[in-house]
Write a protein that holds these residues in place. Structure first.
Motif, PDB file in Angstrom:
ATOM      1  N   SER A 191       0.788  -0.933  -0.099  1.00  0.00           N
ATOM      2  CA  SER A 191      -0.189  -0.043  -0.084  1.00  0.00           C
ATOM      3  C   SER A 191       1.216   1.272   0.237  1.00  0.00           C
ATOM      4  CB  SER A 191      -0.769  -0.133   1.035  1.00  0.00           C
ATOM      5  OG  SER A 191      -0.130  -0.355   2.373  1.00  0.00           O
ATOM      6  N   ASP A 192       1.857   0.971   0.268  1.00  0.00           N
ATOM      7  CA  ASP A 192       3.424   2.425   0.387  1.00  0.00           C
ATOM      8  C   ASP A 192       4.580   1.900   0.325  1.00  0.00           C
ATOM      9  OD1 ASP A 192       3.757   4.966   0.529  1.00  0.00           O
ATOM     10  OD2 ASP A 192       3.881   5.065   2.848  1.00  0.00           O
ATOM     11  N   ASP A 218       8.426   3.378   0.886  1.00  0.00           N
ATOM     12  CA  ASP A 218       9.197   4.236   1.161  1.00  0.00           C
ATOM     13  C   ASP A 218      10.319   3.309   1.931  1.00  0.00           C
ATOM     14  OD1 ASP A 218      10.297   7.295   1.700  1.00  0.00           O
ATOM     15  OD2 ASP A 218       9.448   7.074   3.514  1.00  0.00           O
ATOM     16  N   CYS A 262       7.739  -0.592   4.139  1.00  0.00           N
ATOM     17  CA  CYS A 262       7.367  -0.428   2.972  1.00  0.00           C
ATOM     18  C   CYS A 262       5.206  -0.980   3.827  1.00  0.00           C
ATOM     19  CB  CYS A 262       7.091  -1.339   1.768  1.00  0.00           C
ATOM     20  SG  CYS A 262       6.667  -3.032   1.681  1.00  0.00           S
ATOM     21  N   SER A 263       4.705  -0.397   3.615  1.00  0.00           N
ATOM     22  CA  SER A 263       3.010  -1.111   3.517  1.00  0.00           C
ATOM     23  C   SER A 263       3.087  -2.049   3.368  1.00  0.00           C
ATOM     24  CB  SER A 263       2.806   0.339   4.827  1.00  0.00           C
ATOM     25  OG  SER A 263       2.731   0.994   5.093  1.00  0.00           O
ATOM     26  N   GLN A 290       3.838   0.149  -4.749  1.00  0.00           N
ATOM     27  CA  GLN A 290       2.772   0.285  -4.053  1.00  0.00           C
ATOM     28  C   GLN A 290       1.489  -0.292  -5.528  1.00  0.00           C
ATOM     29  OE1 GLN A 290       0.820   4.268  -4.113  1.00  0.00           O
ATOM     30  NE2 GLN A 290      -0.872   3.319  -3.345  1.00  0.00           N
TER      31      GLN A 290
END
Length: 157
Positions: free
Chosen positions: A46-47, A49, A53-54, A74
């Motif tokens: 979902s994200d 960085d 990451c998520s 993503q």
């Protein structure tokens, strides 16, 4: 055990590293499954960085770390590797939040450890808990919260 390991598949070297690097930072799903017991929870990024990451797993967002060999974007389908011994069924402190919720699906008594197979959504994960009198025993169909340290979840593309 050696101080350097090369993991090969069909004559190709997939990863070279120390035993700790190979086990805790596998370069691929193949290596994660080949070396030791693995929980690979399927999800979607979902994200992302940097090295973190998520990931959405069964409707819950958890955090995973990217190794130097892996990248994620993503919307990408990934698996989160969490080794059975890294998972806890009880919080270490009152402020710790569970990563996932599940139900005890199977209990395997092995003397020094009790292995619990936990159903999380439509997936299962194996959890190894030391067999100690200070840790509560769980029963089949018990609802449980699943915990692990943030750096214990490794993203596998």
């Amino acid at each position: 055990m050696s101080d350097r390991i090369a993991v090969m598949d069909q004559g190709r070297v997939l990863q070279i590293g120390t035993p700790v690097e190979i086990y805790e930072q596998p370069a691929s799903r193949f290596i994660a499954e080949f070396i030791g017991e693995s929980n690979l929870l399927d999800g979607t990024v979902s994200d992302a960085d940097g090295a973190v990451c998520s990931i959405d797993i069964s409707g819950t967002t958890v955090t995973g770390r990217l190794t130097q060999n892996n990248a994620a974007a993503q919307g990408q389908a990934v698996a989160l590797l969490v080794r059975p011994e890294m998972i806890r069924l009880h919080a270490l402190d009152a402020g710790e939040q569970p990563k996932l919720n599940g139900t005890v699906h199977e209990i395997i008594y092995q003397g020094s450890v009790v292995r619990y197979r936990i159903q999380v959504g439509d997936q299962h994960l194996m959890v190894e808990v030391p067999n100690r009198p200070d840790l509560p025993r769980l029963d089949l169909d018990d609802d449980v919260e699943v915990y692990w340290n943030a750096d214990s979840g490794v993203v596998m593309p």
